[in-house]
Design a protein around this motif. Sequence first.
Motif, short mmCIF file in Angstrom:
data_model
loop_
_atom_site.label_atom_id
_atom_site.label_comp_id
_atom_site.label_asym_id
_atom_site.label_seq_id
_atom_site.Cartn_x
_atom_site.Cartn_y
_atom_site.Cartn_z
N HIS A 31 1.35 -1.17 0.02
CA HIS A 31 0.47 0.08 -0.24
C HIS A 31 0.79 1.78 -0.26
O HIS A 31 0.19 2.16 -0.58
N ASP A 32 2.33 1.69 1.17
CA ASP A 32 2.34 2.41 1.19
C ASP A 32 4.33 2.12 0.29
O ASP A 32 4.90 3.62 0.12
N GLY A 33 4.42 1.34 0.06
CA GLY A 33 6.45 1.37 0.00
C GLY A 33 6.89 1.30 0.99
O GLY A 33 8.50 1.85 0.75
N TYR A 34 6.30 0.47 2.14
CA TYR A 34 7.57 0.96 3.62
C TYR A 34 7.93 -0.93 3.50
O TYR A 34 6.65 -0.90 3.67
N PRO A 35 9.03 -0.96 3.49
CA PRO A 35 9.68 -0.39 3.23
C PRO A 35 10.02 -0.03 2.22
O PRO A 35 9.14 -0.93 1.38
N VAL A 36 11.13 0.74 1.43
CA VAL A 36 11.21 1.06 0.05
C VAL A 36 11.26 -0.64 -0.44
O VAL A 36 10.91 -0.29 -1.98
N SER A 37 12.11 -0.75 -0.23
CA SER A 37 12.80 -2.02 -0.41
C SER A 37 12.01 -3.29 -0.43
O SER A 37 12.18 -3.57 1.39
N ARG A 38 11.53 -4.15 -0.64
CA ARG A 38 10.69 -4.79 0.42
C ARG A 38 11.98 -6.29 0.40
O ARG A 38 12.40 -6.40 -0.70
N PRO A 39 11.55 -6.14 1.92
CA PRO A 39 12.48 -7.65 2.45
C PRO A 39 12.92 -9.21 1.63
O PRO A 39 11.74 -9.63 1.74
N LEU A 131 14.52 9.30 15.30
CA LEU A 131 13.66 8.18 14.23
C LEU A 131 13.68 9.30 12.55
O LEU A 131 14.26 10.19 13.33
N ASP A 132 13.91 8.23 11.93
CA ASP A 132 14.27 9.31 10.22
C ASP A 132 12.85 8.70 9.84
O ASP A 132 12.84 7.46 9.45
N VAL A 133 12.64 9.35 9.11
CA VAL A 133 11.08 9.48 7.88
C VAL A 133 11.16 10.18 6.17
O VAL A 133 11.99 11.18 6.43
N ALA A 134 10.73 9.41 5.79
CA ALA A 134 11.18 10.19 4.57
C ALA A 134 10.48 11.11 4.06
O ALA A 134 8.72 10.93 4.77
N ALA A 135 10.67 11.55 3.83
CA ALA A 135 10.27 13.01 3.55
C ALA A 135 8.95 13.04 2.72
O ALA A 135 7.63 14.09 3.74
N HIS A 136 8.53 12.19 2.32
CA HIS A 136 7.54 12.12 0.86
C HIS A 136 6.21 11.56 1.71
O HIS A 136 5.04 11.64 1.59
N ASP A 137 6.68 10.72 3.12
CA ASP A 137 6.19 10.48 4.33
C ASP A 137 5.23 11.02 4.79
O ASP A 137 5.24 11.44 6.25
N THR A 138 4.38 11.79 4.13
CA THR A 138 2.94 13.03 4.85
C THR A 138 2.50 12.57 6.50
O THR A 138 3.17 13.30 7.30
N ALA A 139 1.82 11.39 5.87
CA ALA A 139 0.90 10.75 7.24
C ALA A 139 2.69 10.81 8.05
O ALA A 139 1.98 10.99 9.09
N ALA A 140 2.54 10.01 8.39
CA ALA A 140 3.96 10.12 9.03
C ALA A 140 4.25 11.28 10.31
O ALA A 140 4.75 10.74 11.22
N GLN A 157 19.89 10.85 2.12
CA GLN A 157 20.00 9.90 2.77
C GLN A 157 20.14 8.46 1.71
O GLN A 157 19.32 8.97 0.92
N GLU A 158 21.07 8.03 1.64
CA GLU A 158 21.09 6.78 0.38
C GLU A 158 20.07 5.92 0.75
O GLU A 158 20.13 5.07 1.43
N TRP A 159 19.42 5.24 0.11
CA TRP A 159 18.99 3.87 0.76
C TRP A 159 18.98 3.03 -0.78
O TRP A 159 17.56 2.82 -1.53
N VAL A 165 17.32 9.77 -0.84
CA VAL A 165 16.04 9.69 -0.46
C VAL A 165 15.48 10.94 0.45
O VAL A 165 16.86 11.00 1.59
N ALA A 166 14.98 12.04 0.96
CA ALA A 166 15.26 13.58 1.28
C ALA A 166 14.76 12.69 2.44
O ALA A 166 13.59 11.93 2.54
#
Length: 185
Positions: A31-39, A131-140, A157-159, A165-166
Motif C-alpha cells: 500500500h505505502d511502499g514501506y519499506p522502500v525495498s521489500r525485504p 527517528l528518520d522518516v522519508a520526507a514524502h511520507d506526509t502521514a507519518a 540519505q542513500e537508500w 532520499v530526503a
Amino acid sequence: MKIDASLTTVRRRTDADLDACVDLLREVHEHDGYPVSRPERPAAWITPPTTVGAWVAERGGRPVGHVGPAGPREHDAAPGVWSAATGRDVGQAVMVNRLYVPPSARGHGLGAPLLAEAVAEAGVLGRRAVLDVAAHDTAATALYERLGWHRTATVAQEWGPHGTVAVHCCAAPGAHPPHPVRHPR
C-alpha cells in the motif's frame, strides 16, 4: 477489518507474533511502499540484531501494528544529527524502527501508543528516542509532529538501489535543547 481502539492493547512482541507481523508488513509495503525495498527475509528485517525491544498493537488476539526500537546503525541519519545538536554521544540514541500499522487498521490511534512504548524503552535504557522518516511520507511526519517530535534536520540519505532520499530526522519531545546553551566565561 474495523478496529475498535478501546479493545486494542499494546504488548511486547513474541516470536509467535512474527508471522502475523510479516503479513502486516506485506500489506504496508504493497500500500505505502514501506519499506522502500521489500525485504527478502521479512522476519529478519523486522528483528535486526540491534533491536532493544519490540511491541505489537493487538486486537482480538492478532497483531495490528508493530514497533521495534533499535540501537543506532552506521547508516542511520537521525542519531548523528541528534548527537551533533545535543553534544551527547550517538550511542545514547535509540532509533524508532519498524513502526507500521497496515491500512486496514489505521485511523484508530494505534501509532501513538506503539511510539510511546519505543520512547519509554529508550528512557528505561537511559537513552533518547530519535527517528528518520522519508520526507514524502506526509502521514507519518504529521503523526510525529502531532505527538510533539522535533524535526532536527532534513538530510539526503542513500537508500540502497533507490538512490538518495530526503529524510526528516526527528527527536522525541525534550530530546534537544531549544536554544544552544551558552555559558559565561
